[in-house]
Scaffold this active site. Structure first.
Site, PDB file in Angstrom:
ATOM      1  N   PHE A 125       0.805  -1.232   0.000  1.00 33.55           N
ATOM      2  CA  PHE A 125       0.000   0.000   0.000  1.00 33.55           C
ATOM      3  C   PHE A 125       0.831   1.272   0.000  1.00 33.55           C
ATOM      4  O   PHE A 125       0.324   2.345  -0.316  1.00 33.55           O
ATOM      5  CB  PHE A 125      -0.932   0.014   1.226  1.00 33.55           C
ATOM      6  CG  PHE A 125      -0.227   0.408   2.509  1.00 33.55           C
ATOM      7  CD1 PHE A 125      -0.038   1.749   2.824  1.00 33.55           C
ATOM      8  CD2 PHE A 125       0.278  -0.551   3.381  1.00 33.55           C
ATOM      9  CE1 PHE A 125       0.640   2.123   3.987  1.00 33.55           C
ATOM     10  CE2 PHE A 125       0.956  -0.181   4.534  1.00 33.55           C
ATOM     11  CZ  PHE A 125       1.134   1.158   4.832  1.00 33.55           C
ATOM     12  N   GLU A 176      -4.916  -3.864  -2.090  1.00 33.11           N
ATOM     13  CA  GLU A 176      -6.376  -3.706  -1.934  1.00 33.11           C
ATOM     14  C   GLU A 176      -6.703  -2.398  -1.204  1.00 33.11           C
ATOM     15  O   GLU A 176      -7.844  -1.955  -1.198  1.00 33.11           O
ATOM     16  CB  GLU A 176      -6.965  -4.906  -1.179  1.00 33.11           C
ATOM     17  CG  GLU A 176      -6.481  -5.121   0.258  1.00 33.11           C
ATOM     18  CD  GLU A 176      -5.148  -5.882   0.347  1.00 33.11           C
ATOM     19  OE1 GLU A 176      -4.446  -5.982  -0.674  1.00 33.11           O
ATOM     20  OE2 GLU A 176      -4.831  -6.358   1.467  1.00 33.11           O
ATOM     21  N   SER A 186       5.217  -7.057   3.079  1.00 27.64           N
ATOM     22  CA  SER A 186       5.699  -7.511   4.389  1.00 27.64           C
ATOM     23  C   SER A 186       6.410  -8.859   4.284  1.00 27.64           C
ATOM     24  O   SER A 186       6.258  -9.596   3.303  1.00 27.64           O
ATOM     25  CB  SER A 186       4.504  -7.661   5.332  1.00 27.64           C
ATOM     26  OG  SER A 186       3.669  -8.694   4.850  1.00 27.64           O
ATOM     27  N   CYS A 207       9.551   1.892   3.243  1.00 26.21           N
ATOM     28  CA  CYS A 207      10.425   0.765   3.589  1.00 26.21           C
ATOM     29  C   CYS A 207      11.847   1.248   3.806  1.00 26.21           C
ATOM     30  O   CYS A 207      12.654   0.552   4.395  1.00 26.21           O
ATOM     31  CB  CYS A 207      10.394  -0.284   2.499  1.00 26.21           C
ATOM     32  SG  CYS A 207      11.030   0.368   0.969  1.00 26.21           S
ATOM     33  N   GLU A 214       9.111  -4.384  12.889  1.00 25.37           N
ATOM     34  CA  GLU A 214       9.003  -3.195  12.039  1.00 25.37           C
ATOM     35  C   GLU A 214       7.749  -2.428  12.487  1.00 25.37           C
ATOM     36  O   GLU A 214       6.655  -2.992  12.500  1.00 25.37           O
ATOM     37  CB  GLU A 214       8.853  -3.643  10.577  1.00 25.37           C
ATOM     38  CG  GLU A 214       8.778  -2.492   9.605  1.00 25.37           C
ATOM     39  CD  GLU A 214       8.553  -2.942   8.158  1.00 25.37           C
ATOM     40  OE1 GLU A 214       7.855  -3.961   7.940  1.00 25.37           O
ATOM     41  OE2 GLU A 214       9.074  -2.273   7.252  1.00 25.37           O
TER      42      GLU A 214
HETATM   43  P1  NAD Z   1       1.450  -6.651   2.884  1.00 26.43           P
HETATM   44  O1  NAD Z   1       2.433  -7.757   2.867  1.00 26.43           O
HETATM   45  O2  NAD Z   1       0.395  -6.679   3.925  1.00 26.43           O
HETATM   46  O3  NAD Z   1       0.694  -6.585   1.470  1.00 26.43           O
HETATM   47  C1  NAD Z   1       1.413  -6.622   0.266  1.00 26.43           C
HETATM   48  C2  NAD Z   1       0.643  -7.423  -0.762  1.00 26.43           C
HETATM   49  O4  NAD Z   1       0.589  -8.794  -0.374  1.00 26.43           O
HETATM   50  C3  NAD Z   1      -0.788  -6.941  -0.920  1.00 26.43           C
HETATM   51  O5  NAD Z   1      -1.086  -6.890  -2.299  1.00 26.43           O
HETATM   52  C4  NAD Z   1      -1.612  -7.982  -0.174  1.00 26.43           C
HETATM   53  O6  NAD Z   1      -2.878  -8.177  -0.754  1.00 26.43           O
HETATM   54  C5  NAD Z   1      -0.763  -9.237  -0.283  1.00 26.43           C
HETATM   55  N1  NAD Z   1      -0.844 -10.089   0.930  1.00 26.43           N
HETATM   56  C6  NAD Z   1      -0.811  -9.659   2.216  1.00 26.43           C
HETATM   57  N2  NAD Z   1      -0.858 -10.713   3.058  1.00 26.43           N
HETATM   58  C7  NAD Z   1      -0.912 -11.827   2.301  1.00 26.43           C
HETATM   59  C8  NAD Z   1      -0.953 -13.226   2.578  1.00 26.43           C
HETATM   60  N3  NAD Z   1      -0.970 -13.689   3.825  1.00 26.43           N
HETATM   61  N4  NAD Z   1      -1.002 -14.076   1.543  1.00 26.43           N
HETATM   62  C9  NAD Z   1      -0.980 -13.634   0.276  1.00 26.43           C
HETATM   63  N5  NAD Z   1      -0.949 -12.315  -0.055  1.00 26.43           N
HETATM   64  C10 NAD Z   1      -0.899 -11.426   0.939  1.00 26.43           C
HETATM   65  O7  NAD Z   1       2.289  -5.293   2.932  1.00 26.43           O
HETATM   66  P2  NAD Z   1       1.727  -3.825   3.100  1.00 26.43           P
HETATM   67  O8  NAD Z   1       1.238  -3.638   4.489  1.00 26.43           O
HETATM   68  O9  NAD Z   1       0.830  -3.482   1.979  1.00 26.43           O
HETATM   69  O10 NAD Z   1       3.081  -2.982   2.888  1.00 26.43           O
HETATM   70  C11 NAD Z   1       3.952  -2.652   3.937  1.00 26.43           C
HETATM   71  C12 NAD Z   1       5.143  -3.575   3.961  1.00 26.43           C
HETATM   72  O11 NAD Z   1       5.818  -3.523   2.714  1.00 26.43           O
HETATM   73  C13 NAD Z   1       6.195  -3.169   4.992  1.00 26.43           C
HETATM   74  O12 NAD Z   1       6.685  -4.323   5.603  1.00 26.43           O
HETATM   75  C14 NAD Z   1       7.273  -2.498   4.157  1.00 26.43           C
HETATM   76  O13 NAD Z   1       8.569  -2.523   4.721  1.00 26.43           O
HETATM   77  C15 NAD Z   1       7.208  -3.325   2.931  1.00 26.43           C
HETATM   78  N6  NAD Z   1       7.790  -2.630   1.793  1.00 26.43           N
HETATM   79  C16 NAD Z   1       9.007  -3.045   1.361  1.00 26.43           C
HETATM   80  C17 NAD Z   1       9.609  -2.399   0.303  1.00 26.43           C
HETATM   81  C18 NAD Z   1      10.954  -2.827  -0.193  1.00 26.43           C
HETATM   82  O14 NAD Z   1      11.303  -2.466  -1.300  1.00 26.43           O
HETATM   83  N7  NAD Z   1      11.706  -3.598   0.575  1.00 26.43           N
HETATM   84  C19 NAD Z   1       8.962  -1.335  -0.332  1.00 26.43           C
HETATM   85  C20 NAD Z   1       7.705  -0.947   0.130  1.00 26.43           C
HETATM   86  C21 NAD Z   1       7.123  -1.617   1.197  1.00 26.43           C
END
Ligand code: NAD
Length: 517
Positions: A172, A199, A249, A304, A404
């Site tokens: 997001f 989403e 994540s 991130c 985090e």
């Molecule tokens: P998230 O993992 O909750 O969601 C990311 C995507 O994965 C979404 O599209 C979601 O629908 C899907 N998803 C979530 N849980 C899932 C599961 N159990 N099974 C299958 N799909 C699933 O992450 P978020 O909260 O949207 O974003 C924040 C996280 O992203 C933080 O941890 C941040 O550090 C990380 N991030 C990392 C970078 C990088 O380049 N390292 C960049 C941006 C964000």
């Protein structure tokens, strides 16, 4: 599957969302060049985090709709891969122009759905735009290699070919930049793509797709499907998808990495972080304090590459009070308000989590120098706001340090020497980014050599590389071996084919292994 074509262009439809709360528009999927409403009966609200207004609703896309998107991408692949790379580049040249044209519209959509300030939202778009600009040089980036006369009259050359259908799964926090890390590189190198936006804020992906089509991207080359875990699992399992780019994540990223790798797919998975900044006593105080405040609290700490932990070395710990003073002066407000320095966090659950981790820090002995938990923003009383928060005396065993936080919370630690500070950083499981603030070249060089982090800043708090390099998180912040964008990004989306040729008849018959002797 018979698609019901979405009557309005996506962007026209969502304009209603800013004024009508009773009947929020449903966000369509993009399948084979048409915006189509899902037949699903299950939808999730996309919520403005500053107001709780429902901006739109995304469908939990049905499996047959997902399959139709993959089929469209598969069908589009043969002719797209045979389209000259120069033509593919020209689509990107046009796309970068259109993104500049619609910058304000994209930024407003991001602020409405994600909450960050409008200026920060423009930065989100711009850092993605730079990847589009880079993709305009794909003819050079994708170039192969040639060695003449490797044996008698024999030449060897290699070409980089697209993989087929690739997919991207987005978080997001950067609704424009991260989709733009993915599909421009994938499609310009000849692949077709299925994108699953977050989403929580799908709007920027939809607007970008609309612009990509306006730029001339043929139908089916870029498709978008919405949903959560089920659709992600379907992407991991689908036989026709060859590679997956994930950002998000660790829980989701490691699950996707394991599940999709088990199906033989390439996966690049960028995950969570705990980025530290080491402050040496010889650092420039003014510039360093400004950098710490900007990198700790910008985007409400939801980057991130946010600097979430400061390690003060020696006497620099006396700067803490000045840090608090500057953090206190920041204005927390809805991202659309011109005076806002930071907006809300993404959801009520995110706010609860951030507040719980702050409380756990206090209970385990950290000193709360600045507490942003009870902030109320006039006019936006329902918003998920957390004000800048600073915890001091944080130690490695505390939950607030190990987890985090992903909110506007800066943890302060202390070390007696650079060596000790580097050891603290290296013991942390994450390896996304790390920065040092110093005026000593020797200290900076030692830090650069000894630090176990993929992206290193020297007097630079958020060292996110431009697209001619790659985004190189390491340790628990990354899984896979080919990073996002840059040369590694092109390599991720392409397969090398190595050709050996000779054009004279070989003399005689020999069953021995051919050699160049
Ligand atoms: P998230 O993992 O909750 O969601 C990311 C995507 O994965 C979404 O599209 C979601 O629908 C899907 N998803 C979530 N849980 C899932 C599961 N159990 N099974 C299958 N799909 C699933 O992450 P978020 O909260 O949207 O974003 C924040 C996280 O992203 C933080 O941890 C941040 O550090 C990380 N991030 C990392 C970078 C990088 O380049 N390292 C960049 C941006 C964000």
């Amino acid at each position: 599957f018979t698609p019901q074509i979405f009557a309005l262009k996506y962007s026209t439809a969502t304009q209603h969302s800013f004024t009508h709360t009773n009947n929020p528009p449903k966000v369509p999927n993009l399948i084979g060049g048409s915006f189509v409403n899902s037949q699903s009966s299950e939808f999730i609200d996309v919520i403005n985090p500053a107001t709780q207004q429902v901006v739109s609703q995304i469908p939990l896309t049905k499996n047959e709709e997902f399959k139709a998107a993959v089929s469209a991408a598969k069908e589009a692949f043969p002719s797209w891969r045979n389209t000259p790379v120069t033509t593919r580049q020209r689509v990107m040249l046009k796309l970068q122009q259109l993104i500049r044209r619609d910058m304000d519209k994209l930024a407003m959509n991001i602020t409405t759905e994600q909450g960050k300030t409008l200026k920060d939202a423009q930065g989100d778009v711009f850092r993605g735009l730079e990847v589009v600009e880079h993709a305009c040089g794909m003819a050079s980036l994708q170039m192969g290699e040639f060695s003449s006369n490797v044996s008698h009259g024999t030449d060897t050359y290699s070409v980089r070919e697209p993989l087929g259908v690739c997919a991207g799964i987005c978080p997001f926090n950067f609704p424009a930049m991260i989709p733009l890390w993915m599909f421009p590189v994938a499609v310009t190198s000849g692949n077709t793509f299925v994108l699953k936006p977050s989403e929580k804020d799908p709007g920027a992906s939809m607007l970008l797709a609309e612009l990509a089509m306006e730029a001339g991207l043929p139908n089916g080359v870029l498709n978008i499907v919405h949903g959560t875990n089920d659709i992600v699992n379907a992407i991991c399992d689908d036989e026709d998808i060859k590679a997956i780019s994930f950002v998000g994540s660790n829980t989701a990223g490691m699950h996707i990495y394991a599940r999709a790798s088990a199906k033989g797919k390439r996966v690049q998975s960028n995950m969570g972080a705990k980025n530290h900044g080491i402050v040496m006593p010889d650092a420039s105080p003014e510039a360093t304090l400004n950098a710490l405040v900007a990198a700790g609290f910008g985007a409400a700490g939801q980057r991130c590459m946010a600097l979430s932990t400061v390690v003060f070395v020696g006497d620099s710990k006396e700067w803490e009070s000045e840090l608090v003073k500057r953090a206190k002066s920041l204005k927390v407000n809805a991202g659309t308000e011109p005076d806002a320095d930071l907006g809300p966090v993404i959801s009520k659950q995110a706010k609860e989590r951030v507040c719980r981790l702050i409380q756990s820090g206090v209970e385990s002995g950290a000193r709360l120098l600045l507490d942003g938990r009870d902030i109320v923003v006039p006019g936006y009383e329902q918003g998920n706001f957390v004000g800048p928060t600073i915890l001091s005396g944080v130690t490695e065993d505390m939950e607030c340090y190990k987890e985090e936080i992903f909110g506007p919370v800066l943890l302060c630690m202390q070390a007696d020497s650079l060596e000790e500070a580097i050891n603290i950083l290296n013991r942390n499981k994450y390896g996304n980014g790390a920065a040092i603030f110093t005026s000593s070249g020797a200290a900076a060089r030692k830090f650069q050599v000894d630090i176990e982090a993929g992206q290193v800043g020297i007097n630079v708090p958020i060292p996110v590389p431009l697209p001619f390099f790659s985004f190189t998180g390491s340790k628990a912040s990354f899984a896979g071996d080919l990073n996002f964008y840059g040369k590694a990004g092109v390599n991720f989306y392409t397969q090398i084919k190595t050709v050996t040729q000779q054009w004279k008849d070989l003399p005689g018959l020999s069953l021995a292994m051919p050699t160049s002797q």
